[in-house]
Enzyme design. Structure first.
Site, PDB file in Angstrom:
ATOM      1  N   ALA A  10     -23.756  21.469  -3.665  1.00 44.76           N
ATOM      2  CA  ALA A  10     -22.913  22.081  -4.684  1.00 44.76           C
ATOM      3  C   ALA A  10     -21.939  23.223  -3.973  1.00 44.76           C
ATOM      4  CB  ALA A  10     -23.744  23.204  -5.291  1.00 44.76           C
ATOM      5  N   ASN A 172     -24.391   3.372  -4.782  1.00 43.13           N
ATOM      6  CA  ASN A 172     -25.270   4.290  -4.141  1.00 43.13           C
ATOM      7  C   ASN A 172     -25.220   5.558  -5.238  1.00 43.13           C
ATOM      8  OD1 ASN A 172     -26.391   6.409  -2.399  1.00 43.13           O
ATOM      9  ND2 ASN A 172     -24.302   6.913  -1.475  1.00 43.13           N
ATOM     10  N   HIS A 366     -22.870  39.746 -52.045  1.00 45.50           N
ATOM     11  CA  HIS A 366     -21.435  39.513 -51.618  1.00 45.50           C
ATOM     12  C   HIS A 366     -20.626  40.474 -51.341  1.00 45.50           C
ATOM     13  CE1 HIS A 366     -22.425  38.911 -56.216  1.00 45.50           C
ATOM     14  NE2 HIS A 366     -22.169  40.031 -56.151  1.00 45.50           N
ATOM     15  N   ASN A 380     -30.939  47.027 -53.884  1.00 43.26           N
ATOM     16  CA  ASN A 380     -29.997  46.084 -54.248  1.00 43.26           C
ATOM     17  C   ASN A 380     -28.761  46.641 -53.786  1.00 43.26           C
ATOM     18  OD1 ASN A 380     -28.444  43.904 -56.125  1.00 43.26           O
ATOM     19  ND2 ASN A 380     -27.482  45.887 -56.793  1.00 43.26           N
ATOM     20  N   ASN A 389     -19.375  53.350 -40.617  1.00 40.04           N
ATOM     21  CA  ASN A 389     -20.315  53.814 -39.530  1.00 40.04           C
ATOM     22  C   ASN A 389     -19.418  54.302 -38.572  1.00 40.04           C
ATOM     23  OD1 ASN A 389     -19.285  51.180 -39.251  1.00 40.04           O
ATOM     24  ND2 ASN A 389     -21.001  50.559 -37.962  1.00 40.04           N
ATOM     25  N   TYR A 390     -18.130  54.255 -38.529  1.00 35.54           N
ATOM     26  CA  TYR A 390     -17.355  54.573 -37.189  1.00 35.54           C
ATOM     27  C   TYR A 390     -16.167  55.686 -37.626  1.00 35.54           C
ATOM     28  CZ  TYR A 390     -14.555  54.088 -33.009  1.00 35.54           C
ATOM     29  OH  TYR A 390     -13.651  54.114 -32.129  1.00 35.54           O
TER      30      TYR A 390
END
Length: 460
Positions: A10, A172, A366, A380, A389-390
Site C-alpha cells: 500500500a 498474474n 410542516h 402538536n 435556540n441561538y
C-alpha cells in the site's frame, strides 16, 4: 487457517487518481479501499498483517492505529513489489508459516478466495502459488508462463514480454501465497535488470522453478475479484460491482429493492426483512433499519438507527438520528445529528430537527425548525414553529411538556419551558416559561380600519 500472515502492498501514490489523497484511502462502498483486502486477509485467518506504506504513510498508519494485528513497514522509496516485500520482512522476523501477499488496491477480493488459495497451496506442498485469471483482453498484465505439466515457470511483465508471450491470456493477479522460509531466504536476491529498473516480486517464481521448489498457479473464475483500481473510472467500476454484491445479499435476506442498480448502500448497513427501498436512495455508515420499513426515492440516510415499520418519504435527509417504531418522516424533511423520535412520531414536509427528542405520538407536520429541544408525548407543533435556540454566542434548550398544542407561526425563544397541557396561540412569540395548563398569547390586538383600503385607492 492457522499460521498465516499477510503482507499488503500500500505504498504507491496512485498518480492516476489525480488526488491529494493516497490511493488506498479513497473510499469505496463506505470504507477506505485498503480495508477491503485487509478484511479478506483477516477472513482467511491471517494474523499478523503487515501494511507496506510509503506515500502519506502517517495517514495510513493513523487509519489502523490501535489495531493489534496490524504492523506497518515503511517503503520510503518505491523500487518495485519485490523491494516492498523486502521492507516488510523485518516485521515478520521469526514467522515460519505461510504468507499471503496482496495488493492494497484490489477491493473486490473475497476472503473465501484466499481461503481456497491457501488450501490449494498447502495441499500441493508448494513453495509459491500465484492467483491467476484467464482474460479475453490481458493487456497491461503480467503473463503466466507454464511448462507442459502445468507448473509455473515464470511471470513476465508486459513491458518485458515478447510478442509470443504477450499472446498468453493467463495473467498474474499480483496475489501470492508463499512459504515464509522460501520467501525470506530469497527476497534479498532479487535484481532490477528489467525495463522498469524495479525489483519484481514475480522473479521469485522463476527462482523457485530454478531451485526445484514447487511453484503453482490457481486460476480464479471471477476475474472481477483481482481488478486493480488505478484511476477514478476504475474506482467507480469497482464500487458498482461491490454495490451489486451488497444489494444481492440484502435481497436474499428479505429486503426489497425496486431498482438495485440505482440503490447505494454501504457495506455494514443492516436492514431487516420486508423493508422496501425505492430507487436513488443512499444509505451509509453504521446504519440499522428494522423490519417492514418503507424508504421512498431520493432519501439519504447516514449513521442512523431506524425501528420497525417506519416510513421515510421522498427527498428526506437523515443524519446520526434514532427513530423508534412506526415513525413517519417527510417528504423533504431533514433530521440532523442528535434527533430522537419515539414511537408514532410524525415529522412532515420541510421540517428540520437537530439535537431534539420528540415523545411518543408527537407531530410536527410542516415547515418547522426544532433545535436543541425536548418535546413530550402527544404534542402538536403547528406549521411555521421555530425554536430560537441561538443567541449569537451560545445554544439554549427548549422544553415542552406532554399534551401541549403549539399553534402556527410560533417562535419559542430559548431557554424556555412550556408546561404540560398548555396551549400556545398562533403567532405568539414565547420569551418566558409557560405554566402547565395555561394559554400563552402575545399577539398585538387586531385593529380593523373600515374603509381604509378604498380611501387609499382614491388617493392614487
Amino acid at each position: 487457517m492457522e499460521n498465516v500472515a499477510a503482507i499488503i502492498l500500500a505504498a504507491g501514490k496512485g498518480t492516476r487518481m489525480k488526488s491529494g489523497l493516497v490511493k488506498v484511502l479513497h473510499p469505496i462502498a463506505g470504507r477506505p479501499m485498503i480495508d477491503w483486502p485487509l478484511e479478506a486477509a483477516r477472513g482467511a485467518g491471517a494474523a499478523p498483517v503487515v501494511l507496506v506504506v510509503g506515500h502519506q504513510a502517517e495517514a495510513v498508519r493513523e487509519r489502523f492505529q490501535g489495531a493489534g494485528d496490524i504492523a506497518c513497514a515503511l517503503q520510503a522509496e518505491q523500487l518495485g513489489t519485490g523491494h516492498a516485500v523486502a521492507c516488510a520482512a523485518p516485521a515478520l522476523a521469526g514467522f515460519s508459516g505461510t504468507v499471503l501477499i496482496l495488493c492494497g488496491d484490489t477491493p473486490l477480493l473475497r476472503g473465501g478466495t484466499l481461503t481456497d488459495l491457501l488450501a490449494f497451496h498447502r495441499s500441493q506442498g508448494a513453495a509459491v502459488t500465484v492467483l491467476t485469471a484467464r482474460m479475453e483482453n490481458p493487456h497491461g498484465y503480467g503473463r503466466v508462463l507454464r511448462d507442459e505439466a502445468g507448473r509455473v515457470l515464470r511471470i513476465v511483465e508486459q513491458k518485458d514480454a515478447s510478442p509470443q508471450e504477450c499472446s498468453v491470456r493467463e495473467i498474474n493477479s499480483g496475489i501470492y501465497c508463499m512459504e515464509a522460509g522460501f520467501l525470506f531466504d530469497n527476497i534479498g536476491s532479487l535484481g532490477n535488470d528489467n525495463a522498469q529498473n524495479e525489483f519484481y516480486l514475480t522473479d521469485l517464481v522463476a527462482m523457485a522453478a530454478q531451485k526445484g521448489a514447487t511453484c503453482l498457479a490457481m486460476a480464479i473464475e471471477d476475474s472481477d475479484e483481482i481488478m486493480g483500481v488505478n484511476d477514478r473510472a476504475q474506482l467507480a467500476q469497482a464500487a458498482r460491482i461491490l454495490r451489486r454484491r451488497i444489494n444481492r445479499d440484502l435481497m436474499l435476506s428479505g429486503v426489497s429493492l425496486v431498482d438495485p442498480e440505482q440503490t447505494y448502500i454501504d457495506q455494514g448497513v443492516v436492514i431487516g426483512p420486508d423493508t422496501l427501498i425505492h430507487p436513488n436512495c443512499s444509505i451509509s455508515g453504521p446504519t440499522q433499519i428494522g423490519n417492514g420499513c418503507q424508504i421512498e426515492s431520493g432519501v439519504s440516510i447516514s449513521s442512523c438507527r431506524i425501528g420497525d415499520r417506519c416510513r421515510i418519504k421522498a427527498g428526506s435527509v437523515l443524519e446520526d438520528s434514532e427513530l423508534r417504531a412506526d415513525v413517519a418522516v417527510g417528504p423533504m424533511a431533514h433530521l440532523r445529528p442528535g434527533t430522537v423520535l419515539n414511537d408514532h412520531v410524525k415529522i412532515g414536509n420541510f421540517v428540520e430537527t437537530k439535537k431534539t427528542v420528540m415523545g411518543e405520538g408527537s407531530k410536527a407536520s410542516h415547515l418547522t425548525y426544532l433545535g436543541d429541544a425536548e418535546i413530550g408525548r402527544d404534542v402538536n407543533i403547528g406549521c411555521g414553529t421555530i425554536t430560537c435556540n441561538y443567541d449569537g454566542v451560545k445554544k439554549h434548550r427548549t422544553l415542552i411538556g406532554d399534551n401541549v398544542f403549539v399553534g402556527s407561526d410560533v417562535q419559542l425563544v430559548a431557554p424556555v419551558r412550556v408546561g404540560a397541557d398548555s396551549l400556545i396561540a398562533a403567532g405568539t412569540t414565547v420569551t418566558r416559561d409557560v405554566p402547565a395548563g395555561s394559554l400563552a398569547i402575545s399577539r398585538t390586538p387586531q385593529v380593523n380600519r373600515e374603509g381604509w383600503r378604498i380611501r387609499m385607492k382614491k388617493k392614487t
